[in-house]
Enzyme design. Structure first.
Site: not given
Length: 448
Positions: A28-29, A102, A126, A316, A338
């Site tokens: 996803k990133n 975003r 989020c 994450d 983070v």
């Protein structure tokens, strides 16, 4: 958070170990950012291993609004993007399509290069802590962009070709690093980015851009140097697998005393997670096709854990693993460095029977940038505790999946509201739950 109808609620009947095989596809990133990169090319790009998640659908729609042709490729999970006819998009359409994502902020650099202007609506994402987009705009100004704040968003213009610049990030932000990369590759001259993020997904994006014709060098001190070129072509690329999703399923296996083979998971990008998983008492076995994760029986061990940017323990990974740590013997200490608000999800775990206390101090590790700023960013998890089913409202993507894990590990039935948010980053997660033997149902429609 408002819940829109029964389709956004999942009933989870807990107490059943998850067992079986699932597959993870592209990260996803990385995938949405690689799709944005296609805008920079003069010809078509072909991206493989693309997951069917909401962020991908948002970017696909935004590309199409800007005149990019997007179609399925010859194999499942393949997209072909042709940016030959890039054009301006209607402001209202951009706003409607972007929703809470975003991602549109990353369209700025490529659009400034291709058509000389861009529009960015108000942005969401989020709610796990500050992700200031002002820094993105400041970076674009350094390249020579003109930015005008309007009632419906930000209007950007490039009166002349963008120019390379020197940028030092105050924190190695993934989003800011992506912004610089996507903008610098066609800027005139050399751009030097120091204190850059070096996550595997960043390296994979650099591989994509190099295939297109970019000149990008990574130094060992978090410095990236980009020599601008006059034009870029298309690319053909297979996205690296999603290490964050793979770790989520690994934590689910641990918390439910299950056994899950994650096809597509790769050792190299998960080594820090695997070390921690083993310390907690989890077992894993690696082969060429994926990684098997399981609870080997006996007690799980408490640990001290500090999140950090890559190559540290990823933020994450933290939330799903915390659920498993509620079943570990002793006190586990978590220091989140983070995102300052990421531990807020633990209040719901306490309602289910967990014993988790939050602290403003930096516990169990080094001092971090949140230590003197009154954020509850450290946690002590006391276990093991029996979890009981509850009514849960999903707060964010990883927190949401963590609630699912907790509900699956708990005794009794939980109602999990807002599950649609999980679609942002977990492909076909409901089908995967059923394949693993989870007893879940949408009200009025049994799934497993």
């Amino acid at each position: 958070m408002t819940v829109n109808g029964s389709d956004d609620v999942l009933l989870v009947h807990g107490g059943t170990p998850l067992s079986g095989e699932i597959r993870v596809r592209g990260a996803k990133n990385l995938v949405p950012k690689a799709m944005v990169a296609a805008l920079l090319g003069s010809g078509p790009s072909r991206l493989r291993n693309v997951p069917d998640i909401r962020d991908v659908r948002v970017v696909r729609g935004l590309l199409q609004l800007h005149g990019v042709t997007v179609r399925p490729g010859d194999e499942p999970g393949e997209l072909v993007m042709d940016p030959t006819n890039v054009e301006s998009a209607n402001v209202a359409d951009i706003d409607a399509h972007a929703g809470s994502s975003r991602i549109p902020i990353l369209f700025c650099g490529p659009l400034l290069h291709r058509i000389g202007h861009a529009f960015i609506p108000g942005l969401g994402g989020c709610d796990i802590g500050g992700r200031p987009i002002d820094f993105h705009f400041e970076v674009l100004r350094q390249f020579g962009a003109k930015i005008e704040k309007r009632e419906d968003g930000q209007y950007l213009e490039a009166p002349r070709r963008l120019r390379g610049t020197k940028i030092r990030l105050p924190y190695p932000s993934v989003g800011a690093t992506e912004q610089v990369l996507l903008t610098a590759v066609l800027a005139e001259g050399v751009t030097e980015l120091s204190n850059a993020a070096i996550e595997p997904e960043i390296e994979d994006l650099i591989c994509v851009l190099q295939k297109m014709g970019s000149i990008i060098a990574m130094d060992t001190d978090r410095t990236i140097r980009i020599t601008g070129v006059d034009s870029l072509g298309g690319y053909t690329h297979k996205a690296l697998p999603d290490r964050l999703e793979a770790a989520s399923w690994a934590s689910a296996a641990l918390a439910t005393e299950g056994d899950i083979y994650v096809r597509g998971a790769q050792q190299r990008s998960m080594m820090t997670f695997l070390n921690t998983y083993r310390k907690v008492g989890g077992a894993f076995e690696i082969d060429d096709e994926g990684i098997r994760f399981w609870h080997p029986g006996g007690q799980l061990k408490s640990i001290a854990l500090e999140t950090d940017v890559h190559p540290g323990f990823q933020t994450d990974w933290q939330q799903p693993l915390v659920v498993a740590l509620t079943q570990a013997t002793g006190l586990s200490i978590i220091h989140e460095t983070v995102y300052e608000s990421r531990l807020g999800f633990t209040s719901a775990l306490n309602q289910m029977g967990a014993h988790i206390q939050l602290y403003r101090e930096c516990l169990g590790g080094s001092d971090c940038r949140f230590g003197q700023r009154n954020f509850l960013h450290s946690a002590v998890v006391s276990g093991p505790t029996k979890l009981q089913g509850a009514d849960l409202v999903i707060p964010d993507l990883r927190g949401g999946f963590s609630y699912l894990i907790a509900a699956l590990a708990a005794q009794g039935t939980s109602r999990v509201h807002g599950i649609d948010l999980i679609n942002r980053g977990y492909e076909n997660f409901m089908e995967k739950l059923v394949e693993l033997g989870a007893k879940v149902e949408l009200p009025g429609k049994a799934l497993g």
